[in-house]
Design a protein around this motif. Structure first.
Motif, PDB file in Angstrom:
ATOM      1  N   THR A  50     -10.024  21.352  38.403  1.00  0.00           N
ATOM      2  CA  THR A  50      -8.552  20.751  38.374  1.00  0.00           C
ATOM      3  C   THR A  50      -7.711  21.894  38.600  1.00  0.00           C
ATOM      4  OG1 THR A  50      -9.383  19.075  36.708  1.00  0.00           O
ATOM      5  CG2 THR A  50      -7.053  19.492  36.746  1.00  0.00           C
ATOM      6  N   ALA A  51      -7.862  22.997  37.900  1.00  0.00           N
ATOM      7  CA  ALA A  51      -6.891  24.128  38.278  1.00  0.00           C
ATOM      8  C   ALA A  51      -6.828  24.343  39.971  1.00  0.00           C
ATOM      9  CB  ALA A  51      -7.287  25.392  37.661  1.00  0.00           C
ATOM     10  N   ARG A  52      -8.007  24.444  40.489  1.00  0.00           N
ATOM     11  CA  ARG A  52      -7.922  24.792  41.742  1.00  0.00           C
ATOM     12  C   ARG A  52      -7.324  23.726  42.825  1.00  0.00           C
ATOM     13  NH1 ARG A  52     -13.357  26.999  40.467  1.00  0.00           N
ATOM     14  NH2 ARG A  52     -14.179  24.609  41.042  1.00  0.00           N
ATOM     15  N   ARG A  53      -7.555  22.561  42.320  1.00  0.00           N
ATOM     16  CA  ARG A  53      -6.932  21.409  43.167  1.00  0.00           C
ATOM     17  C   ARG A  53      -5.360  21.306  42.907  1.00  0.00           C
ATOM     18  NH1 ARG A  53     -10.896  15.963  42.647  1.00  0.00           N
ATOM     19  NH2 ARG A  53     -12.852  17.201  43.339  1.00  0.00           N
ATOM     20  N   LEU A  54      -5.019  21.815  41.878  1.00  0.00           N
ATOM     21  CA  LEU A  54      -3.489  21.593  41.575  1.00  0.00           C
ATOM     22  C   LEU A  54      -2.832  22.827  42.380  1.00  0.00           C
ATOM     23  CD1 LEU A  54      -3.463  21.222  37.844  1.00  0.00           C
ATOM     24  CD2 LEU A  54      -2.675  19.643  39.307  1.00  0.00           C
ATOM     25  N   LEU A  55      -3.467  24.014  42.471  1.00  0.00           N
ATOM     26  CA  LEU A  55      -3.067  25.001  43.384  1.00  0.00           C
ATOM     27  C   LEU A  55      -3.165  24.615  44.844  1.00  0.00           C
ATOM     28  CD1 LEU A  55      -4.777  28.086  41.856  1.00  0.00           C
ATOM     29  CD2 LEU A  55      -2.342  27.666  41.686  1.00  0.00           C
ATOM     30  N   GLY A  56      -3.651  23.775  45.314  1.00  0.00           N
ATOM     31  CA  GLY A  56      -3.680  23.203  46.647  1.00  0.00           C
ATOM     32  C   GLY A  56      -2.789  22.249  46.770  1.00  0.00           C
ATOM     33  N   CYS A  57      -2.108  21.853  45.795  1.00  0.00           N
ATOM     34  CA  CYS A  57      -0.623  20.630  46.096  1.00  0.00           C
ATOM     35  C   CYS A  57       0.552  21.332  46.113  1.00  0.00           C
ATOM     36  CB  CYS A  57      -0.916  19.558  44.931  1.00  0.00           C
ATOM     37  SG  CYS A  57      -2.463  18.719  44.796  1.00  0.00           S
ATOM     38  N   ILE A  58       0.627  22.594  45.713  1.00  0.00           N
ATOM     39  CA  ILE A  58       2.001  23.222  45.466  1.00  0.00           C
ATOM     40  C   ILE A  58       2.218  24.506  46.464  1.00  0.00           C
ATOM     41  CG2 ILE A  58       2.175  22.880  43.011  1.00  0.00           C
ATOM     42  CD1 ILE A  58       1.584  25.957  42.477  1.00  0.00           C
ATOM     43  N   ARG A  59       3.493  24.535  46.469  1.00  0.00           N
ATOM     44  CA  ARG A  59       3.917  26.091  47.569  1.00  0.00           C
ATOM     45  C   ARG A  59       3.737  27.350  46.580  1.00  0.00           C
ATOM     46  NH1 ARG A  59       9.938  24.165  47.691  1.00  0.00           N
ATOM     47  NH2 ARG A  59       9.414  23.908  45.506  1.00  0.00           N
ATOM     48  N   ALA A  60       3.823  28.263  47.633  1.00  0.00           N
ATOM     49  CA  ALA A  60       3.698  29.722  47.090  1.00  0.00           C
ATOM     50  C   ALA A  60       4.760  30.023  45.978  1.00  0.00           C
ATOM     51  CB  ALA A  60       3.776  30.601  47.914  1.00  0.00           C
ATOM     52  N   CYS A  61       5.934  29.292  46.059  1.00  0.00           N
ATOM     53  CA  CYS A  61       6.996  29.682  45.095  1.00  0.00           C
ATOM     54  C   CYS A  61       6.736  28.964  43.941  1.00  0.00           C
ATOM     55  CB  CYS A  61       8.426  29.497  45.760  1.00  0.00           C
ATOM     56  SG  CYS A  61       8.690  27.621  46.328  1.00  0.00           S
ATOM     57  N   ASP A  62       6.072  27.694  43.706  1.00  0.00           N
ATOM     58  CA  ASP A  62       6.073  27.199  42.652  1.00  0.00           C
ATOM     59  C   ASP A  62       4.948  27.666  41.601  1.00  0.00           C
ATOM     60  OD1 ASP A  62       7.437  25.396  43.731  1.00  0.00           O
ATOM     61  OD2 ASP A  62       5.896  24.159  44.845  1.00  0.00           O
TER      62      ASP A  62
END
Length: 673
Positions: free
Chosen positions: A272-284
């Protein structure tokens, strides 16, 4: 110098349908017993003094009479690690493929081989051949009939060119190997130096990281997220730009943990953590607050509604199935979104608003998102108050059991009772289950409430035994949460031991949909219950979408026909046909049949007259409904049992009080599950 490093024997392939050509080329290329004076003069004229440093090459010649045979020989030579240096290929070789197509295949197999195209036809120009094979410096066209010196010169030139190319390739590979080896030695020395220099810095960095990050996922933890949130508020105030806080947790995560173990739960959280990281920008920022709860900080938004796009991406990504511990699971998130400054000007208020929005998403059915609005705070407060009242009801013994009789249609006697849950609130009075069970399921309170119902029902049946009532069975509804719990069979066994009941008198009613949700696990749970001696009944049969093939896999004792079929059984021939079919199927499987929702004498009469092969017993063995008695407290149903034992008519209606706000047509078997 070159001659000493190159081979003096080369493999040559001749592909020609004329045997004489093979013999001619073999004679030309094989070294003569004595030197040919004409050849020596030619070599000296071409090579000058260097001629004497060269030795004549030796050729190992293989023959192929068709293009396909030649292609096969090239492949075999490559497999053996002894490739051809040169191939003489005739253009026309009927009836098979021609020489140009043969060469195209050979070049694809061995890009290094050189070729001599042999043709006696003047219409095959270089341009035509090159157009089909492509421009290459590895090919020469030789016209038939050819001169022996010409053949020998071409063979030597192309063979040494092939050898030189191989030698160059090997030398380059060796050079690259040495460069790589020396580079690796240098990098290893530099790496060791860097490790020594960075050792102390890494230790300090690790300590800081452990203090500010989640150990399981490596994400920022609550402490680091709070710091970043405070800094985001300062930046947003300075630049007058909105940002959003998105709080989410995973629906059904506890079920994955309980069923598949904590290792599977940890794997699910990491994915889930990996998928969440794939949904946001670098600044988030994505952080794990604990358990299955994550929070996203979305900065520099152009408009607060931009957070909706991220919420939709997160919902789609995290709702997709995951492979966890060898199992395919789905744990879609419930998401709450709050924006600065509309939904809060400080960190605490923003987090609280996002939390309220997340619980609103859960209340809306889960697997969705909600944006915070002011009216959520009131509805959430009401919901939290209901949860507190339910927890207090469980702690202060405010729950009650009412009972509804089960009738044997053959004898007319009351042979059992179904235990039905009620809540006697000190202020609101008696509350039927439809008004609080859904909320209890949402709050995760059905497990302790269901356990209380089971123990209380067993104790009540034991009390009736002690009072001298006729021998009865007790039916208890099982919630889907209980059926998924590994510990449930043990709880049933303890309840039976505490009450001293014969296990065969306890009937556990499982809804058709709950049994089919995960039939393999359900079958395992029900088998454990059946082994205790407990009877298992499929409740509301016909209301779900179960497969009859899968149904026979369950260790069950009876089917309870859903009330929606019984309700119109008299006036609707289709419902009557469905009930008849269910009865026939149940008997073929050796199952007892119970009809629920019987409210009229006509319904009762039709059930009694339903055709069956046994002339002295009804097809539908048991019935339940308002015709025989409404759900009532224990003292009232005890009196009803005694009346039936004394010969009162089977269709006499009970004068038991109705539930508050419960119409006469309400389902009499409103279960706690």
């Amino acid at each position: 110098m070159v001659a000493t490093t190159q081979p003096d024997t080369f493999r040559v392939l001749v592909v020609d349908d004329a045997k004489g050509i093979h013999e001619d080329i073999t004679k030309i290329l094989r070294p003569p017993a004595a030197r040919n004076a004409e050849l020596e003069e030619l070599e000296e004229a071409v090579l000058g003094a260097a001629r004497r440093e060269l030795t004549r090459a030796r050729f190992r010649i293989d023959s192929a009479f068709r293009g396909e045979e030649g292609i096969a020989r090239v492949q075999r030579a490559l497999d053996e690690g002894d490739p051809y240096a040169l191939a003489f290929v005739d253009v026309l070789m009927p009836p098979g493929i021609d020489g140009i197509e043969t060469l195209a295949h050979i070049f694809r197999l061995d890009p290094h081989v050189h070729a001599v195209v042999c043709t006696a036809h003047t219409d095959h120009t270089w341009d035509e051949i090159a157009q089909r094979l492509g421009q290459t410096d590895r090919m020469i066209v030789l016209r038939k009939p050819f001169d022996s010196i010409e053949v020998l010169q071409v063979a030597h030139t192309l063979a040494y060119k092939w050898a030189l190319a191989r030698q160059t390739e090997q030398q380059l590979a060796e050079l690259e190997r040495k460069v790589l080896e020396r580079t690796q030695h240098l990098e290893a020395a530099n790496a060791q130096l860097r490790r020594e220099v960075q050792s102390r810095e890494k230790a300090e960095s690790d300590l800081r990281h452990l203090a500010m990050h989640d150990v399981l996922t490596g994400m920022p933890n609550r402490i680091l997220f709070r710091e970043r949130l405070e800094r985001a508020i300062l930046r947003a105030r300075r630049h007058q730009k909105p940002f959003a806080v998105m709080l989410l947790d995973l629906d059904n995560f506890k079920d994955v943990n309980d069923v598949h173990g904590h290792a599977a739960g940890d794997e699910l959280l990491r994915e889930t953590a990996r998928r969440l990281l794939g949904c946001i920008r670098a600044c988030d920022t994505v952080a794990r607050l604990g358990g299955d709860e994550f929070v996203l900080l979305l900065e520099d938004l152009t408009h607060p509604r931009d957070a909706v796009l991220v919420a939709e991406r997160v919902l789609e990504s995290c709702s997709a199935a995951m492979d966890v511990g060898g199992h395919r699971v789905r744990t879609p998130p419930s998401i709450g979104v709050a924006t600065y400054p509309t939904d809060g000007a400080d960190a605490d208020t923003l987090l609280k608003s996002a939390d309220l929005a997340m619980y609103e998403a859960k209340r809306a059915g889960r697997a969705t998102y909600r944006l915070y609005s002011d009216n959520m705070r009131l509805s959430t407060v009401q919901k939290l108050e209901l949860r507190e009242r339910l927890e207090r009801a469980l702690a202060h013994d405010e729950f009650r059991l009412w009972f509804q009789p089960l009738i044997d249609l053959g004898t007319g006697n009351i042979v059992g009772m179904e235990a039905l849950l009620r809540w006697e609130d000190p202020v609101l009075g008696l509350i039927p289950p439809m008004h609080f069970v859904p909320a209890a399921e949402t709050f995760g309170l059905m497990m302790p409430i269901g356990h209380w119902v089971l123990r209380a029902a067993c104790r009540q049946l034991a009390a009736w035994d002690a009072a001298g009532l006729p021998r009865l069975s007790m039916a208890v509804n099982v919630s889907p949460h209980q059926l998924r719990d590994d510990a449930f069979p043990d709880q049933v066994q303890r309840a039976l031991c505490e009450s001293g009941l014969d296990p065969t008198r306890l009937e556990l009613e499982v809804t058709e949909s709950a049994a089919m949700e995960d039939i393999e696990r359900a079958a395992a749970r029900l088998a454990r219950l059946s082994n205790l001696g407990v009877r298992v009944v499929i409740d509301d049969f016909g209301s779900g979408y179960s497969s009859l093939v899968r149904l026979k896999e369950l260790p069950i004792d009876a089917l309870k026909i859903d009330r929606m079929f019984v309700k119109h059984i008299v006036e609707d021939r289709r419902d009557a046909a469905i009930v008849t079919a269910i009865v026939a199927m149940a008997h073929s499987l050796g199952l007892q049949v119970v009809a629920e929702g019987v409210e009229t004498e006509d319904q009762l009469e039709l059930l009694r007259k339903m055709p069956w092969q046994h002339p002295f017993r009804p097809a539908c063995q048991r019935a339940q409904g308002f015709l025989f008695g409404r759900p009532s407290p224990a003292p009232i149903v005890a009196g009803l049992v005694q009346e039936r034992a004394n010969g009162s008519p089977v269709s006499a209606r009970s004068n038991a009080p109705r539930d508050r706000n419960t119409p006469s047509t309400a389902p009499e078997a409103a279960s706690h599950g």
